[in-house]
Scaffold this motif. Sequence first.
Motif, PDB file in Angstrom:
ATOM      1  N   ILE A  11       0.860  -1.321  -0.175  1.00  0.00           N
ATOM      2  CA  ILE A  11      -0.006  -0.004  -0.097  1.00  0.00           C
ATOM      3  C   ILE A  11       0.977   1.168  -0.032  1.00  0.00           C
ATOM      4  N   THR A  12       0.761   2.098  -0.937  1.00  0.00           N
ATOM      5  CA  THR A  12       1.523   3.168  -1.012  1.00  0.00           C
ATOM      6  C   THR A  12       1.100   4.555  -0.209  1.00  0.00           C
ATOM      7  N   LEU A  31      -1.896   0.240  -4.917  1.00  0.00           N
ATOM      8  CA  LEU A  31      -1.162  -0.900  -4.440  1.00  0.00           C
ATOM      9  C   LEU A  31      -0.035  -0.820  -5.551  1.00  0.00           C
ATOM     10  N   ALA A  32       1.090  -0.910  -4.841  1.00  0.00           N
ATOM     11  CA  ALA A  32       2.422  -0.945  -5.652  1.00  0.00           C
ATOM     12  C   ALA A  32       2.585  -2.329  -5.836  1.00  0.00           C
ATOM     13  N   VAL A  33       2.607  -2.688  -7.117  1.00  0.00           N
ATOM     14  CA  VAL A  33       3.087  -4.362  -7.462  1.00  0.00           C
ATOM     15  C   VAL A  33       4.273  -4.513  -8.368  1.00  0.00           C
ATOM     16  N   ASN A  34       5.248  -5.085  -7.843  1.00  0.00           N
ATOM     17  CA  ASN A  34       6.294  -5.255  -8.408  1.00  0.00           C
ATOM     18  C   ASN A  34       6.154  -6.162  -9.714  1.00  0.00           C
ATOM     19  N   ARG A  35       6.710  -5.964 -10.986  1.00  0.00           N
ATOM     20  CA  ARG A  35       6.734  -6.927 -12.133  1.00  0.00           C
ATOM     21  C   ARG A  35       7.534  -7.875 -11.934  1.00  0.00           C
ATOM     22  N   ALA A  36       7.430  -9.081 -12.579  1.00  0.00           N
ATOM     23  CA  ALA A  36       7.818 -10.341 -12.389  1.00  0.00           C
ATOM     24  C   ALA A  36       9.133 -10.564 -13.154  1.00  0.00           C
ATOM     25  N   PHE A  37       9.493  -9.412 -13.931  1.00  0.00           N
ATOM     26  CA  PHE A  37      10.583  -9.165 -15.035  1.00  0.00           C
ATOM     27  C   PHE A  37      11.275  -8.337 -14.793  1.00  0.00           C
ATOM     28  N   ASP A  47       3.997  -1.497 -11.068  1.00  0.00           N
ATOM     29  CA  ASP A  47       2.878  -0.902 -11.565  1.00  0.00           C
ATOM     30  C   ASP A  47       2.024  -0.389 -10.135  1.00  0.00           C
ATOM     31  N   PHE A  48       1.515   0.709 -10.301  1.00  0.00           N
ATOM     32  CA  PHE A  48       0.649   1.477  -9.266  1.00  0.00           C
ATOM     33  C   PHE A  48      -0.802   1.341  -9.787  1.00  0.00           C
TER      34      PHE A  48
END
Length: 70
Positions: A11-12, A31-37, A47-48
């Motif tokens: 949560i940002t 929500l800040a979601v890290n990319r898998a690559f 990605d936010f």
Amino acid sequence: MINNVTLAGRITKEPELRYTQQNKAVASFTLAVNRAFKNANGEREADFINCVIWGKSAENLANWTHKGQL
């Protein structure tokens, strides 16, 4: 049919809880979601994603989560 998505991220900022005129709880958060690559430079990106949650779940989210939590 209802679409169902599961996201894992942080949560940002503190969730924003408010109530509609009909006294329904609604909370907004990002929500800040890290990319898998990794990108071309070898760095990870995120990605936010703007999210909205309703009802008792919104109240629980606002009361029990804080900035930076998974």
